[in-house]
Design a protein around this motif. Structure first.
Motif, short mmCIF file in Angstrom:
data_model
loop_
_atom_site.label_atom_id
_atom_site.label_comp_id
_atom_site.label_asym_id
_atom_site.label_seq_id
_atom_site.Cartn_x
_atom_site.Cartn_y
_atom_site.Cartn_z
N VAL A 165 102.39 46.17 18.71
CA VAL A 165 102.96 44.90 19.12
C VAL A 165 101.96 44.18 20.01
CG1 VAL A 165 104.84 43.80 20.38
CG2 VAL A 165 105.29 45.80 18.98
N ARG A 166 101.72 42.93 19.69
CA ARG A 166 100.76 42.15 20.48
C ARG A 166 101.54 41.52 21.63
NH1 ARG A 166 97.65 39.23 15.54
NH2 ARG A 166 99.72 38.42 15.24
N LEU A 167 101.58 42.24 22.73
CA LEU A 167 102.43 41.90 23.87
C LEU A 167 101.70 42.20 25.17
CD1 LEU A 167 105.39 41.29 24.93
CD2 LEU A 167 105.77 43.76 24.73
N ARG A 168 101.81 41.30 26.13
CA ARG A 168 101.29 41.54 27.48
C ARG A 168 102.39 41.21 28.46
NH1 ARG A 168 95.78 39.61 26.48
NH2 ARG A 168 94.84 41.36 25.38
N ILE A 169 102.57 42.08 29.44
CA ILE A 169 103.59 41.91 30.47
C ILE A 169 102.89 41.69 31.80
CG2 ILE A 169 105.55 43.00 31.64
CD1 ILE A 169 106.08 42.39 28.67
N ALA A 170 103.38 40.73 32.60
CA ALA A 170 102.80 40.45 33.91
C ALA A 170 102.95 41.66 34.82
CB ALA A 170 103.47 39.23 34.53
N THR A 196 111.39 31.84 44.00
CA THR A 196 110.44 30.93 43.38
C THR A 196 110.95 30.44 42.04
OG1 THR A 196 109.27 32.74 42.30
CG2 THR A 196 108.47 32.07 44.47
N ALA A 197 110.34 29.39 41.55
CA ALA A 197 110.71 28.86 40.25
C ALA A 197 110.44 29.91 39.17
CB ALA A 197 109.90 27.60 39.97
N ARG A 198 111.21 29.85 38.12
CA ARG A 198 111.04 30.80 37.03
C ARG A 198 109.62 30.70 36.48
NH1 ARG A 198 113.67 34.23 34.66
NH2 ARG A 198 115.60 33.72 35.67
N ARG A 199 109.05 31.85 36.23
CA ARG A 199 107.72 31.88 35.65
C ARG A 199 107.74 32.75 34.40
NH1 ARG A 199 105.80 36.64 36.43
NH2 ARG A 199 103.66 36.88 36.95
N ILE A 200 106.68 32.73 33.69
CA ILE A 200 106.56 33.54 32.47
C ILE A 200 106.34 35.00 32.86
CG2 ILE A 200 105.05 33.94 30.48
CD1 ILE A 200 106.86 31.51 30.14
N ASP A 201 107.08 35.89 32.23
CA ASP A 201 107.00 37.32 32.53
C ASP A 201 106.03 38.06 31.63
OD1 ASP A 201 109.18 37.54 34.59
OD2 ASP A 201 110.29 36.64 32.95
N GLY A 202 105.56 37.39 30.61
CA GLY A 202 104.63 38.02 29.68
C GLY A 202 104.33 37.09 28.53
N ALA A 203 103.57 37.62 27.57
CA ALA A 203 103.20 36.83 26.40
C ALA A 203 103.31 37.71 25.15
CB ALA A 203 101.78 36.30 26.55
N TRP A 204 103.75 37.11 24.08
CA TRP A 204 103.93 37.81 22.81
C TRP A 204 103.27 37.00 21.71
CZ3 TRP A 204 108.76 36.91 19.53
CH2 TRP A 204 108.78 37.76 18.43
N TRP A 205 102.49 37.69 20.88
CA TRP A 205 101.81 37.05 19.76
C TRP A 205 102.33 37.66 18.47
CZ3 TRP A 205 96.05 38.16 18.37
CH2 TRP A 205 95.61 37.27 17.41
N LEU A 237 95.15 32.93 25.89
CA LEU A 237 96.48 32.44 26.26
C LEU A 237 97.34 33.55 26.84
CD1 LEU A 237 97.20 30.15 23.19
CD2 LEU A 237 96.83 29.39 25.55
N MET A 238 97.27 34.73 26.23
CA MET A 238 98.07 35.86 26.72
C MET A 238 97.61 36.31 28.10
SD MET A 238 98.55 37.93 23.15
CE MET A 238 99.69 39.16 23.76
N ASP A 239 96.29 36.37 28.29
CA ASP A 239 95.77 36.76 29.60
C ASP A 239 96.18 35.75 30.68
OD1 ASP A 239 94.54 39.03 28.59
OD2 ASP A 239 92.56 38.10 28.42
N ARG A 240 96.07 34.49 30.33
CA ARG A 240 96.43 33.44 31.29
C ARG A 240 97.92 33.49 31.64
NH1 ARG A 240 96.05 27.00 30.53
NH2 ARG A 240 96.67 26.49 32.64
N ALA A 241 98.75 33.80 30.67
CA ALA A 241 100.20 33.83 30.90
C ALA A 241 100.61 34.92 31.88
CB ALA A 241 100.94 34.02 29.58
N VAL A 242 99.86 36.01 31.92
CA VAL A 242 100.27 37.14 32.76
C VAL A 242 99.57 37.19 34.11
CG1 VAL A 242 100.99 38.54 30.80
CG2 VAL A 242 98.67 38.79 31.70
N THR A 243 98.69 36.23 34.38
CA THR A 243 98.07 36.17 35.70
C THR A 243 98.99 35.40 36.64
OG1 THR A 243 96.82 34.17 35.17
CG2 THR A 243 95.72 36.29 34.78
#
Length: 137
Positions: A17-22, A30-39, A128-134
């Motif tokens: 699975v092409r998945l990254r989790i923060a 804080t405001a909701r943020r992205i918890d990870g990215a899925w491709w 994009l996935m790396d950026r989403a989890v930083t």
């Protein structure tokens, strides 16, 4: 000598699975943020969702509901059975989150994942996935 029976087809294992989790959990107020990215490999939710749910951290618990953008995922069932568990699939037409999927585990929480479009070039998808989890993604 060949065997008369073949093994049953299997769902993708989490490592496929092409998945990254923060790494950093969301902060309380804080405001909701992205918890990870899925491709995903396609926009076929029935084919992609089992692999995604199988690749999530155990701490997230059993996902009971998934909310997707109806324009991004045009053919999605209302309910699916994933790993023997029923999962409700809701659709939204919100223009503010066309490339996200919301996962809800009753009693555990909610997690939002950026969805990288399947046709994205590998180098761009990984960026994009790396950026989403930083933290500043």
């Amino acid at each position: 000598m060949t065997s008369a029976s073949s093994p049953p087809p299997s769902a993708p294992v989490p490592s496929e699975v092409r998945l990254r989790i923060a790494d950093q959990p969301r902060r309380g107020g804080t405001a909701r943020r992205i918890d990870g990215a899925w491709w995903p490999r396609s926009y076929d939710l029935a084919a992609e969702l089992p692999g995604l749910l199988g690749g999530l951290p155990d701490a997230w618990g059993r996902i009971g509901s998934v909310l997707v953008n109806g324009d991004t995922w045009p053919a999605c069932p209302e309910r699916m059975v994933v790993a023997g568990q029923e999962v409700y699939v809701g659709r939204t037409d919100s223009p503010t989150a066309p490339h996200t999927v919301c996962l809800i585990a009753p009693g555990r929480g909610r997690w939002d994942l950026l969805v990288v479009p399947p046709a994205t070039e590998e180098a761009e998808a990984r960026r994009l996935m790396d950026r989403a989890v930083t933290q500043d993604g």
